[in-house]
Write a protein that holds these residues in place. Structure first.
Motif: not given
Length: 84
Positions: A19, A23-24, A26-27, A51, A54, A57-58
């Motif tokens: 979690e 984000r980092q 996937l970015d 996780t 998120i 969301e992506y």
């Protein structure tokens, strides 16, 4: 930049209770500039934190090909042990 239409690269990422970091990760995948199509396959290994939320969301918000595979836990260890 001319873009080829077929998927040329598959990026596979496994995650379990990431979690704080997913984000980092996937970015980093989706910010890549290429002249070919690539897909990102994320395998969430039944995380117990946020996780999977998120990743979903992506998946909804990003136009690039982002697939998600959830591992379903079929048997608990106890069930497996009792089967023997």
């Amino acid at each position: 930049m001319e873009v080829k239409n077929d998927i040329m690269v598959s990026v596979i990422c496994t995650a379990y209770n990431h979690e704080k970091y997913i984000r980092q990760c996937l970015d980093g995948f989706v910010m890549q500039k290429t002249n070919f199509i690539f897909e990102v396959i994320v395998h969430d290994d039944a995380s117990t934190d946020k996780t999977a939320d998120i990743i979903r969301e992506y998946q909804k918000n990003i136009r690039k090909s982002l697939s998600q595979f959830f591992k379903k836990l079929i048997n608990t260890r106890k069930e497996l042990m009792s089967a023997n």
